[in-house]
Design a protein around this motif. Structure first.
Motif, PDB file in Angstrom:
ATOM      1  N   ILE A 218      41.603  31.119 -51.009  1.00 40.58           N
ATOM      2  CA  ILE A 218      42.952  31.407 -50.553  1.00 40.58           C
ATOM      3  C   ILE A 218      42.996  32.860 -50.092  1.00 40.58           C
ATOM      4  O   ILE A 218      42.496  33.745 -50.780  1.00 40.58           O
ATOM      5  CB  ILE A 218      43.971  31.210 -51.704  1.00 40.58           C
ATOM      6  CG1 ILE A 218      43.866  29.811 -52.298  1.00 40.58           C
ATOM      7  CG2 ILE A 218      45.391  31.492 -51.223  1.00 40.58           C
ATOM      8  CD1 ILE A 218      44.248  28.688 -51.374  1.00 40.58           C
TER       9      ILE A 218
ATOM     10  N   ASN B  87      47.627  36.001 -45.551  1.00 45.52           N
ATOM     11  CA  ASN B  87      47.680  36.214 -44.113  1.00 45.52           C
ATOM     12  C   ASN B  87      48.887  37.084 -43.782  1.00 45.52           C
ATOM     13  O   ASN B  87      50.037  36.673 -43.981  1.00 45.52           O
ATOM     14  CB  ASN B  87      47.786  34.850 -43.413  1.00 45.52           C
ATOM     15  CG  ASN B  87      47.592  34.953 -41.919  1.00 45.52           C
ATOM     16  OD1 ASN B  87      47.665  36.054 -41.355  1.00 45.52           O
ATOM     17  ND2 ASN B  87      47.345  33.820 -41.276  1.00 45.52           N
TER      18      ASN B  87
ATOM     19  N   THR C 262      51.704  35.433 -41.552  1.00 46.91           N
ATOM     20  CA  THR C 262      52.683  34.510 -42.133  1.00 46.91           C
ATOM     21  C   THR C 262      53.293  35.071 -43.411  1.00 46.91           C
ATOM     22  O   THR C 262      54.238  34.513 -43.952  1.00 46.91           O
ATOM     23  CB  THR C 262      52.010  33.169 -42.470  1.00 46.91           C
ATOM     24  OG1 THR C 262      50.916  33.417 -43.371  1.00 46.91           O
ATOM     25  CG2 THR C 262      51.462  32.512 -41.214  1.00 46.91           C
TER      26      THR C 262
ATOM     27  N   LYS D 228      52.043  34.948 -46.230  1.00 48.86           N
ATOM     28  CA  LYS D 228      51.850  33.967 -47.289  1.00 48.86           C
ATOM     29  C   LYS D 228      50.363  33.824 -47.589  1.00 48.86           C
ATOM     30  O   LYS D 228      49.518  34.149 -46.759  1.00 48.86           O
ATOM     31  CB  LYS D 228      52.404  32.597 -46.859  1.00 48.86           C
ATOM     32  CG  LYS D 228      53.899  32.462 -47.035  1.00 48.86           C
ATOM     33  CD  LYS D 228      54.349  31.040 -46.737  1.00 48.86           C
ATOM     34  CE  LYS D 228      54.266  30.740 -45.263  1.00 48.86           C
ATOM     35  NZ  LYS D 228      55.220  29.744 -44.785  1.00 48.86           N
ATOM     36  N   LYS D 229      50.098  33.317 -48.769  1.00 50.14           N
ATOM     37  CA  LYS D 229      48.724  32.952 -49.086  1.00 50.14           C
ATOM     38  C   LYS D 229      48.429  31.596 -48.463  1.00 50.14           C
ATOM     39  O   LYS D 229      49.236  30.670 -48.568  1.00 50.14           O
ATOM     40  CB  LYS D 229      48.529  32.886 -50.599  1.00 50.14           C
ATOM     41  CG  LYS D 229      48.455  34.247 -51.267  1.00 50.14           C
ATOM     42  CD  LYS D 229      48.130  34.107 -52.744  1.00 50.14           C
ATOM     43  CE  LYS D 229      48.057  35.466 -53.417  1.00 50.14           C
ATOM     44  NZ  LYS D 229      47.764  35.337 -54.870  1.00 50.14           N
ATOM     45  N   GLU D 230      47.286  31.512 -47.811  1.00 47.82           N
ATOM     46  CA  GLU D 230      46.906  30.262 -47.147  1.00 47.82           C
ATOM     47  C   GLU D 230      45.461  29.939 -47.492  1.00 47.82           C
ATOM     48  O   GLU D 230      44.664  30.833 -47.753  1.00 47.82           O
ATOM     49  CB  GLU D 230      47.007  30.419 -45.624  1.00 47.82           C
ATOM     50  CG  GLU D 230      48.378  30.767 -45.112  1.00 47.82           C
ATOM     51  CD  GLU D 230      48.349  31.085 -43.619  1.00 47.82           C
ATOM     52  OE1 GLU D 230      47.265  31.007 -43.004  1.00 47.82           O
ATOM     53  OE2 GLU D 230      49.418  31.430 -43.096  1.00 47.82           O
ATOM     54  N   GLN D 231      45.155  28.657 -47.434  1.00 47.58           N
ATOM     55  CA  GLN D 231      43.766  28.278 -47.624  1.00 47.58           C
ATOM     56  C   GLN D 231      42.966  28.702 -46.393  1.00 47.58           C
ATOM     57  O   GLN D 231      43.410  28.521 -45.252  1.00 47.58           O
ATOM     58  CB  GLN D 231      43.639  26.771 -47.828  1.00 47.58           C
ATOM     59  CG  GLN D 231      42.205  26.355 -48.120  1.00 47.58           C
ATOM     60  CD  GLN D 231      42.078  24.884 -48.458  1.00 47.58           C
ATOM     61  OE1 GLN D 231      43.077  24.214 -48.711  1.00 47.58           O
ATOM     62  NE2 GLN D 231      40.855  24.385 -48.464  1.00 47.58           N
TER      63      GLN D 231
ATOM     64  N   TYR E  61      43.648  34.523 -39.111  1.00 48.77           N
ATOM     65  CA  TYR E  61      44.019  35.139 -40.386  1.00 48.77           C
ATOM     66  C   TYR E  61      43.955  36.653 -40.234  1.00 48.77           C
ATOM     67  O   TYR E  61      42.899  37.202 -39.937  1.00 48.77           O
ATOM     68  CB  TYR E  61      43.070  34.723 -41.511  1.00 48.77           C
ATOM     69  CG  TYR E  61      42.993  33.231 -41.746  1.00 48.77           C
ATOM     70  CD1 TYR E  61      43.874  32.589 -42.614  1.00 48.77           C
ATOM     71  CD2 TYR E  61      42.032  32.458 -41.095  1.00 48.77           C
ATOM     72  CE1 TYR E  61      43.802  31.218 -42.824  1.00 48.77           C
ATOM     73  CE2 TYR E  61      41.948  31.096 -41.301  1.00 48.77           C
ATOM     74  CZ  TYR E  61      42.836  30.477 -42.165  1.00 48.77           C
ATOM     75  OH  TYR E  61      42.758  29.126 -42.376  1.00 48.77           O
TER      76      TYR E  61
END
Length: 492
Positions: free
Chosen positions: A6, A9, A12, A14-17, A270
């Motif tokens: 994770i 980013n 966004t 937010k945490k993203e995969q 990312y």
RNA sequence: GGUCUCGUGGCCGAGUGGCUAGGCAGAGGUCUGCAAAACCUCCCACAGCGGUUCGACUCCGCUCGAGACCUCCA
């Protein structure tokens, strides 16, 4: 690999995969140094942060192409300077060719990075080596109608761009707010709007670094090189773009706009940004004059430093904080890092001294799992380090016979340290391959000496045993008597 | 002024709606010819004020404080 990676980013928020565009390949571009001065502690942060990312992605099995540029074309120093570029200025002062300055500081940067155990990127392109590509991209942007020429310079038309795309999507700005912020347009008469930025700047006669272009002699704007070199080596769309938070605006914002205007695509999937290093709560930066160079850390020659600190200590210090948090410099903190790192190194060494037992009293697997979990959660190196410290306590306890480890436990712990301590966090003190032989000889000598000392101790000949110990201490070797016999360390 | 972030014990620094972060420093102890390590125990923090909640350090609001970006900067 069991758990997904994770990442946070910035785009966004937010945490993203993390899922690469073309697995098993992964592309990463990081903004490198402008080589007109020595690297300071602030430069160490992104270098170490993205070295960790590089190493971890590689460990996870990705085939990473890591591109980190060298900015060597010189850019505007400040508004009042009206056009003299950094590298050109330095060159005149020192009576050197600009590229001589570039070479000098590039070499020094590399030496500093070596000290920090930062791996070389896959490609380290220079802006000056990509003038043609930069001109080509500017042409594309012009053709697509997002730029205009004015008196030998080319500017990006932010307003035009913003009618189709959101200029400010990364930094969370809207153009109306930006317009309010630009009240003083001194010396920017050629721009249609103050928020426009240069793609190509006309070189005045005094300007040393200059290249021919369709718009006359000049030099590239200070955002275009990254757009060009990232897309050249990683493609129009690639996975990770990294850099310091201070580059978010305008640098990275402009990169996004340039790439989009040229190729019609959003280049970066990312965006990762490291936070600043602070000194007395304030950002350490060149312009603030409150920076300490890496060389000064290594030799301790700076009024703010109470002692010298090794590259490994600096690296450990940086990794003990999460990369998105500010990290405050201080002698106390540096010394704590130095001691903590030594503790880990000692424990790693002690692993070879643990006597295996048939049954285990500790659940060894948790340490490795904690390391993976930590790094999978947006590269949380401090948590991984905490797990290693807990593992160190267990190892030392086993050394004292207070915990039992099986042969398999020891092998597993050794591997865990090898993976995380040596390979990924890379905070172990590096020993060169050529030194290995000498080290073996020293080890043999030490064993011999300690044997003699053991003999004297058995005879209660304290004078002799103390003489050996004190003599060794004079050479910087500290002897430690334990239950299982004597051991020694060489403190830094 | 605009956008945003943060405020954790002596220091540095994670993290979470209820369960130990970790390191360094400090105190006591074990071990030890001395010393140095190591191990055990202790030091139970979360800016302030309200609110939500069975329960908040963790969520919301406000106040205070610090910082980043808006100009070159890692």
């Amino acid at each position: 690999m069991e758990h997904p990676l994770i990442v946070y980013n910035s785009l966004t928020r937010k945490k993203e995969q993390f899922v690469p565009l073309n697995p098993p390949f992964a592309g990463m571009y990081v903004c490198g140094p402008t080589v007109y001065g020595d690297a300071h502690l602030g430069h160490a942060r992104p270098a170490i942060t993205f070295d960790l990312v590089f190493r971890y992605l590689t460990h996870l099995g990705y085939r990473v192409r890591y591109v980190r540029n060298i900015t060597d074309v010189g850019h505007l120093e400040n508004d009042s300077d009206s056009g003299e570029d950094k590298i050109g200025k330095k060159a005149r002062l020192e009576q050197l060719e600009p590229m001589e300055v570039v070479q000098y500081y590039t070499d020094r940067y590399h030496a500093d990075m070596d000290q920090l155990n930062v791996l070389k990127p896959s490609i380290e392109p220079r802006a000056s080596g990509h003038i043609i590509e930069q001109i080509e991209m500017i042409k594309s942007i012009l053709q697509n109608g997002f730029a205009y020429e004015a008196d030998g310079s080319v500017y990006f038309d932010v307003h035009k761009y913003n009618t189709l795309h959101h200029y400010g999507k990364l930094s969370g700005r809207v153009i109306e707010q930006l317009m309010e912020g630009y009240r003083n347009l001194d010396g920017q008469e050629q721009k249609r709007n103050p928020e426009d930025f240069a793609l190509w700047k006309k070189a005045e006669a005094s300007h040393i670094m200059r290249w021919p272009s369709p718009w006359g002699d000049g030099f590239p704007g200070w955002h275009i090189e990254c757009s060009v070199m990232s897309s050249k080596y990683l493609g129009d769309v690639f996975d990770i773009h990294g850099g310091g938070m201070d580059l978010l605006f305008p640098h990275h914002e402009c990169e996004i706009a340039q790439n989009r205007a040229a190729s019609g695509k959003d280049a970066v999937r990312y965006w990762l940004h490291n936070n600043m290093i602070t000194i007395n709560g304030q950002k350490m930066g060149k312009s603030l004059g409150n920076f300490i160079t890496l060389g000064e850390f290594f030799n301790g020659q700076h009024p703010a430093l109470e002692q010298a600190y090794s590259g490994a200590t600096i690296r450990f210090f940086v990794l003990q904080a999460h990369y998105r948090s500010t990290l405050d410099f201080g002698n106390e903190a540096l010394k704590a890092a130095e001691k903590g790192l030594k503790r880990l190194q000692d424990a790693y060494g002690n692993l070879t001294k643990v006597i295996p037992k048939p049954t285990s009293t500790v659940d060894i697997a948790t340490y490795r799992k904690r390391c993976y979990d930590a790094l999978n959660d947006d590269f949380n190196s401090p948590l991984a380090i905490a797990a290693l410290f807990d593992a160190a306590r267990t190892i030392n306890a086993a050394c004292d016979g207070k915990e039992n480890l099986t042969e398999a436990d020891i092998a597993s712990l050794t591997e865990t340290f090898h993976i995380f301590f040596c390979d990924i966090l890379a905070i172990n003190s590096q020993k060169g391959g050529n030194q290995e032989k000498m080290l073996d000889i020293v080890k043999g000598l030490m064993n011999l000496i300690l044997e003699y000392r053991q003999d004297s101790r058995q005879k209660k000949d304290w004078a002799a045993s103390d003489k050996i110990r004190d003599g060794l201490q004079g050479l910087g070797i500290v002897v430690k008597d334990g239950k299982e016999g004597a051991s020694y360390t060489v403190p830094d």
